[in-house]
Every structure is written in C-alpha cells, then in structure tokens.
Design a protein around this motif. Structure first.
Motif, short mmCIF file in Angstrom:
data_model
loop_
_atom_site.label_atom_id
_atom_site.label_comp_id
_atom_site.label_asym_id
_atom_site.label_seq_id
_atom_site.Cartn_x
_atom_site.Cartn_y
_atom_site.Cartn_z
N PRO A 98 0.79 -1.23 0.00
CA PRO A 98 0.00 0.00 0.00
C PRO A 98 0.82 1.28 0.00
CG PRO A 98 -0.99 -1.60 1.46
CD PRO A 98 0.32 -2.19 1.02
N GLU A 99 1.98 1.27 0.64
CA GLU A 99 2.79 2.48 0.72
C GLU A 99 3.55 2.78 -0.58
OE1 GLU A 99 2.16 0.83 4.78
OE2 GLU A 99 2.89 -0.03 2.89
N LEU A 100 3.57 1.82 -1.51
CA LEU A 100 4.41 1.96 -2.70
C LEU A 100 3.66 1.94 -4.03
CD1 LEU A 100 7.45 -0.37 -1.90
CD2 LEU A 100 7.17 2.06 -1.39
N ASN A 101 2.57 1.24 -4.11
CA ASN A 101 2.03 0.94 -5.43
C ASN A 101 0.96 1.90 -5.94
OD1 ASN A 101 2.78 -2.18 -4.28
ND2 ASN A 101 3.55 -1.58 -6.28
N ASN A 102 0.81 3.02 -5.25
CA ASN A 102 -0.06 4.10 -5.74
C ASN A 102 -1.49 3.65 -6.00
OD1 ASN A 102 2.04 6.08 -5.76
ND2 ASN A 102 2.83 5.18 -7.65
N ILE A 103 -1.94 2.69 -5.22
CA ILE A 103 -3.34 2.27 -5.31
C ILE A 103 -4.09 3.03 -4.23
CG2 ILE A 103 -4.92 0.31 -5.21
CD1 ILE A 103 -2.60 -1.45 -6.09
N LYS A 104 -4.66 4.14 -4.63
CA LYS A 104 -5.25 5.08 -3.68
C LYS A 104 -6.56 4.54 -3.12
CE LYS A 104 -1.94 8.00 -4.44
NZ LYS A 104 -0.87 8.18 -3.45
N GLN A 105 -6.95 5.14 -2.00
CA GLN A 105 -8.16 4.72 -1.32
C GLN A 105 -9.37 4.79 -2.27
OE1 GLN A 105 -8.67 6.68 2.43
NE2 GLN A 105 -10.86 6.43 2.40
N GLY A 106 -10.04 3.65 -2.46
CA GLY A 106 -11.24 3.63 -3.29
C GLY A 106 -10.98 3.70 -4.79
N ALA A 129 22.56 12.71 5.73
CA ALA A 129 21.41 13.58 6.00
C ALA A 129 20.45 13.62 4.82
CB ALA A 129 21.89 14.99 6.33
N SER A 130 20.97 13.71 3.59
CA SER A 130 20.10 13.81 2.42
C SER A 130 19.32 12.51 2.21
CB SER A 130 20.91 14.16 1.18
OG SER A 130 21.80 13.11 0.82
N ILE A 131 19.98 11.38 2.45
CA ILE A 131 19.29 10.10 2.27
C ILE A 131 18.22 9.91 3.37
CG2 ILE A 131 19.56 7.59 2.21
CD1 ILE A 131 20.64 9.07 -0.24
N PHE A 132 18.55 10.25 4.58
CA PHE A 132 17.59 10.11 5.67
C PHE A 132 16.37 11.00 5.42
CE2 PHE A 132 16.11 10.96 10.10
CZ PHE A 132 15.78 9.66 10.42
N ASN A 133 16.60 12.22 4.92
CA ASN A 133 15.48 13.11 4.60
C ASN A 133 14.61 12.52 3.50
OD1 ASN A 133 16.22 15.01 6.49
ND2 ASN A 133 17.41 16.24 5.05
N ARG A 134 15.23 11.85 2.56
CA ARG A 134 14.48 11.17 1.50
C ARG A 134 13.47 10.19 2.09
NH1 ARG A 134 15.19 9.73 -4.39
NH2 ARG A 134 16.42 11.43 -5.21
N PHE A 135 13.93 9.38 3.01
CA PHE A 135 13.03 8.40 3.63
C PHE A 135 11.92 9.08 4.41
CE2 PHE A 135 16.42 5.41 2.68
CZ PHE A 135 15.72 4.25 2.38
N ALA A 142 6.19 10.16 4.83
CA ALA A 142 5.59 11.13 5.76
C ALA A 142 4.10 10.88 5.98
CB ALA A 142 5.81 12.54 5.24
N MET A 143 3.41 10.36 4.98
CA MET A 143 1.96 10.17 5.08
C MET A 143 1.58 8.71 5.35
SD MET A 143 1.07 13.24 4.71
CE MET A 143 -0.71 13.06 4.62
N ASN A 144 2.55 7.91 5.73
CA ASN A 144 2.30 6.47 5.96
C ASN A 144 2.63 6.11 7.41
OD1 ASN A 144 1.76 5.24 3.09
ND2 ASN A 144 3.45 6.67 2.83
N ASP A 145 1.58 5.92 8.18
CA ASP A 145 1.75 5.71 9.62
C ASP A 145 2.42 4.39 9.97
OD1 ASP A 145 0.50 8.11 10.04
OD2 ASP A 145 -1.47 7.23 10.44
N LEU A 146 2.37 3.42 9.06
CA LEU A 146 2.88 2.09 9.40
C LEU A 146 4.35 1.89 9.04
CD1 LEU A 146 -0.15 -0.20 8.50
CD2 LEU A 146 0.41 0.91 10.67
N VAL A 147 4.98 2.90 8.43
CA VAL A 147 6.41 2.84 8.14
C VAL A 147 7.11 3.89 9.00
CG1 VAL A 147 8.23 3.02 6.42
CG2 VAL A 147 6.02 2.04 5.80
N ILE A 148 8.04 3.42 9.82
CA ILE A 148 8.77 4.29 10.75
C ILE A 148 10.22 4.39 10.29
CG2 ILE A 148 9.56 4.56 13.13
CD1 ILE A 148 7.06 2.86 13.93
N CYS A 149 10.71 5.60 10.10
CA CYS A 149 12.10 5.83 9.72
C CYS A 149 12.84 6.40 10.92
CB CYS A 149 12.19 6.80 8.54
SG CYS A 149 11.28 6.25 7.09
#
Length: 323
Positions: free
Chosen positions: A119-127, A240-246, A251-258
C-alpha cells in the motif's frame, strides 16, 4: 465500491498455517469485517475459537471451490500454499457476488490481471481500484515487502545491484516440518537457503524495476524479518540527504517508521509496522547500508492483507490495525 456499507462478510480458505491464524485475529477486531465461514481440509469440524481466542464458535468447513463460490461472500482470502489457488479463483470469477479476492500466496504476483499492492508503494489510492468484480489482489511476499520498502525511496540514486541479506524467524518456513523449521537444527544456528534466484529476488527486481541480489536465512526465533541492504550510489550522497528522503517518502504512511538508530525485531514483532533505519554512508558517499525490519506474519502477510482489503473497500488503510 460502497464504503458506507456497515459490514462486509469475509471467508478464509486455509487457516492451518500461521498466517491464517493471524488473519483471523485481525478480522475479529476489525469494525467493518465479519467472518462468515472458514475452510480448512485438515481442521474440518473444529470451532474457530480453538484457533484464536475470543473468536467465533462457528465450525471450520472443508469447502470445494464451487461451494465457496455459492456462499456469496463479499471478501474471500486465499491463505493456501503456493499452487493451490487457481480452482477457487476460477469458480469465484464465474460468481460476480464476491467483491474482493485476495491471494496470500505467490500464485498471482506476476499476473498482470491482478493488483500487486504494497500500500505504501504501489499508488493504489483509497477507493481507486478497478471497477470490475471481483477485485483481485495479490499480496506481496514477506521478504519482498521488507526489501521494497527500504529500496524504493532511493532507487533512482543507485547503480549496480542492491545486495540484500535477510534473516527470518522460522515461522516463515511454515508448519509443515522441514530442516528450516526444525528447532534442533536451528538451536544456536543460522541457516541459509535458496541462496540464488529465490522467488522474492525475482519479485522485488520486477516490481521495483531494479536489480537486487538476495540471500535468505532462517534463525531460531519464531517471527520477524531483519533485512540488511547494501547499496552503491551513482553519485556521492550524504547521510542527511538520504535520511530526509526516507522521511519525506513515508511522511503520510503511519505504518512505516524511519529512524536513525538500527532497527530491531523487538520493535516490529506483533505489530503491522515496518521500521527502517541504521543508515550508514561511507566516507566517500558512494556506498551505504540500511536495515529494514518487519513481522513476517503481519506486515509481511496478514496485516498487509487487511491494508489492501481496506483500500479496496474505500476506507482508511489502517482501520482494524491501529487503535
């Protein structure tokens, strides 16, 4: 799909394995899902509450593909070993009353007629699923989930193979006795297997459209995956740049923690989360290592299936997974 419907009936084919039991427990606490029936050849006649506490007392059945289709159930989950799904899919495709079929095996992961969804990657949006019924969803593999979540945010910066060293708990080897889930073999041990051309290597390389090499291992703990990934950049990068990327990517996915710290299995076991961290970049900025941890039975299987079901129903993807 009508997301105002109060509840949806759900049937599960195959609950003898670890994933099937995890899925039962999640459906029990889901406000929109109701277990209508469960089919298992080896557990026929047993009540569900023998498998999962606080579950229904309905009896497990042994249903043929035609009997499953005749149940007219909203959602069907195939929790079968690889190679057993097609007779049920064929029967269900003839009966348009079923809204969603989700397969937890590898049988349809390379079939273009099925939706493959992390769900966090495949751009299959809600509905935003296809309108044809039944909606057919192929749930990703456990190792494949851990690898893709860690590589996807930075794949455009990479060159060469991403080298992935995975260690799974022995629940990943299933319930059928094998050397890889034999506790005597695993005691104080780490065992490699399928070290070349593992199915999840092909899965990740195709779905990310980026080449990876993958070496899976099994250890004496029961559940969880620790994936260490070594990568090479096409241009020097900073930590720092790579960490910011993650952080930005998820940012909008509650189930992935960086996080900056090295993830541990204790953080993810019995949770629907993926924790990505431990990012270490070489002094010349050309190489890095990152670690991704998930629970193979949950984010690697059952809870990701719930996320995908929620999305297909047009409701929030974390309903039934977070309080």
């Amino acid at each position: 799909m009508n997301n105002n419907q109060s509840t949806y009936t759900l049937g599960i084919i195959g609950v003898r394995g670890y994933v099937g039991k995890e899925l039962l427990a999640l459906v029990n606490q889901h406000p929109k899902l109701e277990i209508a029936w469960v089919s298992s050849r080896k557990l026929t006649g047993q009540p569900l509450n023998n498998l999962v506490e606080n579950s229904s007392s309905i009896l497990i059945e042994n249903l043929s593909p035609e009997q499953v289709a005749a149940k007219n159930t909203d959602i069907i989950v195939l929790a079968l070993p690889n190679g057993f799904a097609s007779p049920y899919v064929d029967a269900l495709e003839k009966n348009k009353s079923t809204q969603i079929i989700i397969d937890l095996s590898a049988d349809y992961r390379f079939d273009k007629n099925w939706l493959y969804s992390i769900p966090e990657l495949n751009n299959i949006k809600q509905g935003n699923y296809q309108l044809n019924k039944p909606i057919k969803i192929s749930n990703p593999g456990c190792y494949a989930t851990a690898m893709q979540l860690a590589i996807a945010p930075i794949k455009d910066l990479l060159k060469g193979y991403a080298h992935c060293f995975g260690v799974s708990g022995y629940s990943g080897a299933g319930t059928t006795p094998t050397p890889n889930n034999n506790l005597d073999n695993l005691k104080h041990n780490l065992i490699g297997y399928k070290l070349v051309e593992h199915l999840h290597e092909k899965e990740v390389s195709e779905k990310l459209d980026y080449p990876i090499s993958f070496s899976p291992h099994v250890a004496e703990f029961f559940r969880g995956i620790n994936m260490t990934i070594q990568i090479e950049f096409s241009q020097p990068q900073t930590q720092a740049s790579i960490f910011n990327r993650f952080n930005d990517f998820y940012a909008m996915n509650d189930l992935v923690i960086c996080q900056e710290a090295i993830p541990t299995l204790q953080q993810v076991v019995k949770t629907p989360h993926c924790v990505i961290g431990g990012l270490t970049v070489s002094k010349d900025g050309k190489r890095a290592t990152i670690i991704s941890c998930i629970d193979n039975l949950l984010k690697g299987a059952a809870s990701q299936a719930i996320q995908n079901i929620n999305l297909a129903l047009g409701i929030e993807p974390t309903i039934g997974l977070t309080s």
